[in-house]
Write an enzyme that holds these catalytic residues in place. Structure first.
Site, mmCIF file in Angstrom:
data_model
loop_
_atom_site.group_PDB
_atom_site.id
_atom_site.type_symbol
_atom_site.label_atom_id
_atom_site.label_comp_id
_atom_site.label_asym_id
_atom_site.label_seq_id
_atom_site.Cartn_x
_atom_site.Cartn_y
_atom_site.Cartn_z
ATOM 1 N N THR A 72 -34.005 51.566 8.565
ATOM 2 C CA THR A 72 -33.000 51.194 9.562
ATOM 3 C C THR A 72 -33.685 50.466 10.706
ATOM 4 O O THR A 72 -34.778 50.846 11.124
ATOM 5 C CB THR A 72 -32.247 52.436 10.087
ATOM 6 N N HIS A 114 -39.208 68.304 6.383
ATOM 7 C CA HIS A 114 -40.447 69.081 6.349
ATOM 8 C C HIS A 114 -40.468 70.091 5.193
ATOM 9 O O HIS A 114 -41.522 70.652 4.870
ATOM 10 C CB HIS A 114 -40.627 69.815 7.689
#
Length: 419
Positions: free
Chosen positions: A338, A390
């Site tokens: 993006t 994560h």
């Protein structure tokens, strides 16, 4: 003889839609391929087109109604209009509501162009002459995508219309009560508008990403000198040979793929208790539209040349802005890029695009003083951000990924030598 207007197939896993807007009124004549009604799904907006010529004799599903695939929308009485327009089938996905008819553009030769309010606003803000901008909309209309494309490719050398000089204002006097100036546009203090299905779906997905993923963002900065010099050096010959504008997004797609191959966890996703590692590279490219952010996918981007990437990205971006994306254009990405820099963003923390585990955020290129070999030099710098899940990706892997992207952009010959 009558023909029923029905809800077409809406795409994989989409069973219902909302009737957003009827484009024809009861009693109005229609020709084959005329747009009749807009339907909103949780992914895109669709137009349903007339399959027969005639007159819209009845509306069975009013605006705001929920309809299922195959459900009845209205009725056309055939024979009232013999006009035929070959070609289009029942529906074409779109993301932007068709612009209403506006007055002819000022100064346009023959007054052929009709500008929607959003388009008129952009033209006025940038002081452009609409007659000089190639139009791709229906019946020769200028779309917002046309203006954006024109600004991206021609703004530096375009001739803009001179701005009118503001009338001189008298200096204010101390303690003088300001005159009450009546607003040109009387607006209510508050306005309420129902969220579209697309906007609701975007909100749901973004909130789900925050709730379900262990999101973390790592940052780095990239010296864009070498990539910008390479682009400037070959821009003209590249465009002449391939018919594509050479930007720097293709460099970042190539750099991201090189890093994904080295750090496969960033190209993976969680499925239940499994981690699915992808050995294909379908790169989503985020595109802003008036109705929200969409992410069309460049499939098998690793097999494409720079020219093929530039052409494909330009094609998908134009389809998004013109409201012509198909459902298959929006599904199946493995990693997303993006670019908030096109809006002037200097730094941001992008949100994951589920079920993907990583998203690369690009930002504005800005000249800054940098310490190099004991000297201070002005360099074109860009902050980049990698938001990652994560649960799948360790911090070491995330940092290494971003460093590899940085190395490829600062030394683009690496992309050619695959080192």
């Amino acid at each position: 003889m009558t023909t029923q207007i029905t809800v077409p197939a809406l795409g994989e896993s989409v069973a219902v839609a909302i009737v957003a807007k009827w484009l024809k009124k009861v009693g109005e004549e229609v020709a084959v391929d005329d747009p009749l009604v807009e339907l909103e799904t949780d992914k895109v907006t669709l137009e349903v087109y007339a399959q027969t010529a005639g007159r819209l004799s009845e509306i069975l599903a009013k605006e705001g109604a929920e309809v299922a695939v195959g459900g009845a929308l209205g009725v056309i009485t055939e024979g009232a209009n013999a006009a035929q327009r070959p070609g289009r089938s029942v529906a074409a996905p779109k993301l932007e509501t068709p612009p209403p008819r506006a007055k002819p553009a000022d100064g346009a030769p023959g007054a052929a162009q009709l500008l929607a309010p959003a388009v008129r606003k952009m033209v006025d803000e940038h002081r452009l002459n609409p007659a000089t901008i190639p139009a791709s909309g229906k019946e020769g209309r200028l779309t917002k995508g046309d203006v954006i494309t024109y600004l991206e490719t021609h703004q530096p050398e375009s001739k803009t219309m001179p701005a009118a000089k503001p009338a001189p204002q008298p200096a204010p006097r101390f303690f003088e009560q300001p005159a009450q100036v009546e607003s040109h546009e009387a607006r209510p203090r508050e306005e309420r508008a129902r969220m579209t299905s697309l906007r609701r779906r975007i909100a749901e997905r973004l909130k789900a990403a925050q709730n379900n993923a262990a999101m973390l963002t790592t940052f780095n900065e990239i010296d864009m000198t070498a990539t910008l010099a390479t682009r400037d050096r070959y821009r003209e010959s590249f465009e002449k040979k391939y018919g594509a504008r050479l930007g720097f997004l293709s460099f970042f797609v190539k750099a991201a793929i090189a890093a994904l191959k080295e750090i496969p966890a960033v190209n993976a996703e969680i499925d239940g208790e499994d981690i699915v590692y992808k050995n294909h590279y379908d790169i989503g490219v985020a595109v802003g539209t008036p109705q929200g952010l969409v992410v069309p996918v460049v499939r098998d981007a690793d097999r494409m040349s720079f020219a093929e990437l530039e052409l494909k990205v330009a094609e998908l971006a134009k389809k998004a802005r013109d409201g012509k994306l198909a459902l298959q254009d929006l599904s199946g990405g493995t990693f997303t890029i993006t670019n908030g820099g096109v809006y002037g963003s200097l730094m941001s923390t992008p949100i994951l695009n589920p079920p993907q585990s990583g998203i690369l955020g690009l930002h504005k290129v800005q000249s800054r003083p940098m310490a190099l070999d004991g000297k201070v030099e002005i360099r074109p710098m860009m902050y980049v951000a990698l938001t990652y899940d994560h649960r799948v990706i360790d911090g070491r892997e995330a940092v290494t990924f971003l460093v590899r992207v940085k190395e490829c952009i600062e030394d683009p010959q690496r992309l050619l030598l695959d080192v």
